[in-house]
Design a protein around this motif. Structure first.
Motif, mmCIF file in Angstrom:
data_model
loop_
_atom_site.group_PDB
_atom_site.id
_atom_site.type_symbol
_atom_site.label_atom_id
_atom_site.label_comp_id
_atom_site.label_asym_id
_atom_site.label_seq_id
_atom_site.Cartn_x
_atom_site.Cartn_y
_atom_site.Cartn_z
ATOM 1 N N ARG A 143 0.843 -1.193 0.000
ATOM 2 C CA ARG A 143 0.000 0.000 0.000
ATOM 3 C C ARG A 143 0.879 1.244 0.000
ATOM 4 O O ARG A 143 1.961 1.259 0.588
ATOM 5 N N LEU A 144 0.374 2.270 -0.647
ATOM 6 C CA LEU A 144 1.093 3.542 -0.659
ATOM 7 C C LEU A 144 0.921 4.220 0.690
ATOM 8 O O LEU A 144 -0.199 4.322 1.197
ATOM 9 N N VAL A 145 2.020 4.646 1.272
ATOM 10 C CA VAL A 145 1.997 5.382 2.533
ATOM 11 C C VAL A 145 2.555 6.768 2.257
ATOM 12 O O VAL A 145 3.685 6.903 1.799
ATOM 13 N N GLN A 146 1.757 7.777 2.530
ATOM 14 C CA GLN A 146 2.192 9.166 2.339
ATOM 15 C C GLN A 146 2.726 9.700 3.656
ATOM 16 O O GLN A 146 2.057 9.616 4.682
ATOM 17 N N THR A 147 3.947 10.227 3.641
ATOM 18 C CA THR A 147 4.576 10.728 4.860
ATOM 19 C C THR A 147 4.731 12.245 4.870
ATOM 20 O O THR A 147 5.128 12.811 5.875
ATOM 21 N N SER A 148 4.404 12.890 3.767
ATOM 22 C CA SER A 148 4.602 14.336 3.659
ATOM 23 C C SER A 148 3.258 15.052 3.602
ATOM 24 O O SER A 148 2.269 14.502 3.128
ATOM 25 N N ASP A 149 3.254 16.289 4.071
ATOM 26 C CA ASP A 149 2.069 17.140 3.944
ATOM 27 C C ASP A 149 2.167 18.028 2.715
ATOM 28 O O ASP A 149 1.206 18.706 2.362
ATOM 29 N N ASN A 150 3.326 18.048 2.065
ATOM 30 C CA ASN A 150 3.546 18.871 0.879
ATOM 31 C C ASN A 150 2.866 18.211 -0.325
ATOM 32 O O ASN A 150 3.188 17.068 -0.674
ATOM 33 N N PRO A 151 1.903 18.902 -0.985
ATOM 34 C CA PRO A 151 1.192 18.300 -2.120
ATOM 35 C C PRO A 151 2.115 17.827 -3.247
ATOM 36 O O PRO A 151 1.892 16.753 -3.818
ATOM 37 N N ALA A 152 3.169 18.577 -3.567
ATOM 38 C CA ALA A 152 4.081 18.178 -4.638
ATOM 39 C C ALA A 152 4.807 16.883 -4.282
ATOM 40 O O ALA A 152 4.955 15.990 -5.125
ATOM 41 N N ASP A 153 5.243 16.769 -3.026
ATOM 42 C CA ASP A 153 5.915 15.543 -2.586
ATOM 43 C C ASP A 153 4.965 14.353 -2.630
ATOM 44 O O ASP A 153 5.358 13.253 -3.011
ATOM 45 N N ARG A 154 3.716 14.579 -2.236
ATOM 46 C CA ARG A 154 2.727 13.492 -2.237
ATOM 47 C C ARG A 154 2.453 13.012 -3.660
ATOM 48 O O ARG A 154 2.354 11.806 -3.908
ATOM 49 N N LEU A 155 2.327 13.947 -4.609
ATOM 50 C CA LEU A 155 2.073 13.572 -6.005
ATOM 51 C C LEU A 155 3.278 12.857 -6.609
ATOM 52 O O LEU A 155 3.121 11.860 -7.331
ATOM 53 N N ASP A 156 4.484 13.338 -6.311
ATOM 54 C CA ASP A 156 5.695 12.677 -6.803
ATOM 55 C C ASP A 156 5.807 11.257 -6.243
ATOM 56 O O ASP A 156 6.189 10.328 -6.955
ATOM 57 N N ALA A 157 5.463 11.086 -4.962
ATOM 58 C CA ALA A 157 5.502 9.755 -4.348
ATOM 59 C C ALA A 157 4.480 8.826 -5.002
ATOM 60 O O ALA A 157 4.771 7.644 -5.232
ATOM 61 N N LEU A 158 3.312 9.351 -5.335
ATOM 62 C CA LEU A 158 2.280 8.560 -6.004
ATOM 63 C C LEU A 158 2.750 8.094 -7.383
ATOM 64 O O LEU A 158 2.597 6.921 -7.738
ATOM 65 N N VAL A 159 3.344 8.995 -8.152
ATOM 66 C CA VAL A 159 3.831 8.640 -9.487
ATOM 67 C C VAL A 159 4.962 7.610 -9.378
ATOM 68 O O VAL A 159 4.980 6.614 -10.112
ATOM 69 N N ALA A 160 5.891 7.803 -8.450
ATOM 70 C CA ALA A 160 7.004 6.861 -8.273
ATOM 71 C C ALA A 160 6.483 5.491 -7.847
ATOM 72 O O ALA A 160 6.935 4.459 -8.369
ATOM 73 N N TRP A 161 5.531 5.442 -6.911
ATOM 74 C CA TRP A 161 4.941 4.179 -6.471
ATOM 75 C C TRP A 161 4.253 3.467 -7.636
ATOM 76 O O TRP A 161 4.389 2.252 -7.807
ATOM 77 N N THR A 162 3.542 4.221 -8.459
ATOM 78 C CA THR A 162 2.842 3.649 -9.616
ATOM 79 C C THR A 162 3.840 3.033 -10.588
ATOM 80 O O THR A 162 3.656 1.907 -11.052
ATOM 81 N N LEU A 163 4.897 3.747 -10.901
ATOM 82 C CA LEU A 163 5.911 3.229 -11.825
ATOM 83 C C LEU A 163 6.616 1.994 -11.261
ATOM 84 O O LEU A 163 6.944 1.070 -12.009
ATOM 85 N N ASP A 164 6.840 1.972 -9.958
ATOM 86 C CA ASP A 164 7.544 0.849 -9.337
ATOM 87 C C ASP A 164 6.709 -0.420 -9.253
ATOM 88 O O ASP A 164 7.253 -1.519 -9.300
ATOM 89 N N HIS A 165 5.391 -0.290 -9.137
ATOM 90 C CA HIS A 165 4.568 -1.454 -8.804
ATOM 91 C C HIS A 165 3.535 -1.849 -9.849
ATOM 92 O O HIS A 165 2.762 -2.783 -9.619
ATOM 93 N N HIS A 166 3.502 -1.173 -10.984
ATOM 94 C CA HIS A 166 2.506 -1.494 -12.012
ATOM 95 C C HIS A 166 3.168 -1.550 -13.387
ATOM 96 O O HIS A 166 4.175 -0.881 -13.626
#
Length: 190
Positions: free
Chosen positions: A68-91
Motif C-alpha cells: 500500500r502507498l503510505v504518504q509521509t509528507s504534507d507537501n502536495p508536490a511531494d505526495r504527487l511525486d511519491a504517487l507517481v514513483a509508487w505507480t511506476l515501481d509497482h505497475h
C-alpha cells in the motif's frame, strides 16, 4: 452545477503532439479490441486460439504483492511525486501522471504532454456515462496508437483528479483498485 468548457483544447496541437510521439514507433496498424471476443460484422472468421497449456498443479503461481502507498509528507508536490514513483515501481507501465479534471498536469514521468492533454476532454465526455445507473466510469483504458492509457479518477471537494498510466496493455482489475486506493490516500487531507 458549473458547466466545464473544453474550448481551450486545440485539436490541431493535440494531433500534432500525438503524431510526434507516435512517429518514433513502427507504422504497424494498431490491433482493434472487440468486445467480449465477438467477431466484427463482415470480418472474416478466425480460428479459435489454441488453449494455453495448464501449469503443473504443484507449482504455485507467483502473485506479486503490491504494498500500500503510505504518504509521509504534507507537501502536495511531494505526495504527487511519491504517487507517481509508487505507480511506476509497482505497475506494468512505462509512464505515469496525475492530472486534474481540466487536463492540467500536476505530476508526470515518462509520458508526453499530448497524452495528458486528453484527460480533460475524456473526463468531460464521461460525465454523461456516469449518469447511467449502475455504471462506474471512474476507471478505464483507451488505446492511443500502439500504447494503452489506463486511468482511475477520484472526486473531491476541490474537483476531480486522475491518475493515469501508459503501457503496452490495460491494467488488471486488481491494479485499478490499487491505483484508486493510492490516489484516494494521496488526496486525503490536501
Amino acid at each position: 452545477m458549473t458547466v466545464r468548457s473544453v474550448s481551450w483544447t486545440d485539436a490541431q496541437r493535440v494531433s500534432s503532439l500525438l503524431a510526434r510521439v507516435s512517429a518514433t514507433r513502427s507504422r504497424e496498424p494498431a490491433a482493434l479490441v472487440s468486445a467480449m471476443g465477438a467477431a466484427r460484422a463482415g470480418a472474416p472468421a478466425k480460428a479459435a486460439p489454441a488453449p494455453a497449456k495448464a501449469a503443473p498443479k504443484d507449482v504455485p503461481k507467483e502473485v506479486k504483492e503490491v504494498p500500500r502507498l503510505v504518504q509521509t509528507s504534507d507537501n502536495p508536490a511531494d505526495r504527487l511525486d511519491a504517487l507517481v514513483a509508487w505507480t511506476l515501481d509497482h505497475h506494468a507501465c512505462v509512464g505515469a501522471f496525475v492530472a486534474d479534471d481540466n487536463g492540467l498536469t500536476l505530476a508526470a514521468h515518462g509520458i508526453s504532454e499530448a497524452h495528458v492533454s486528453l484527460v480533460g476532454p475524456l473526463l468531460s465526455a464521461l460525465v454523461g456515462v456516469r449518469s447511467i445507473p449502475g455504471v462506474d466510469a471512474t476507471a478505464g483504458a483507451l488505446w492511443l496508437g500502439a500504447q494503452m492509457m489506463s486511468w482511475v479518477e477520484a472526486r473531491t471537494a476541490r474537483g476531480g483528479f486522475c491518475l493515469g498510466t501508459v503501457g503496452d496493455e490495460a491494467l488488471s482489475t486488481r491494479s485499478f483498485e490499487q491505483l484508486k486506493e493510492a490516489l484516494a490516500t494521496t488526496l486525503r487531507g490536501l
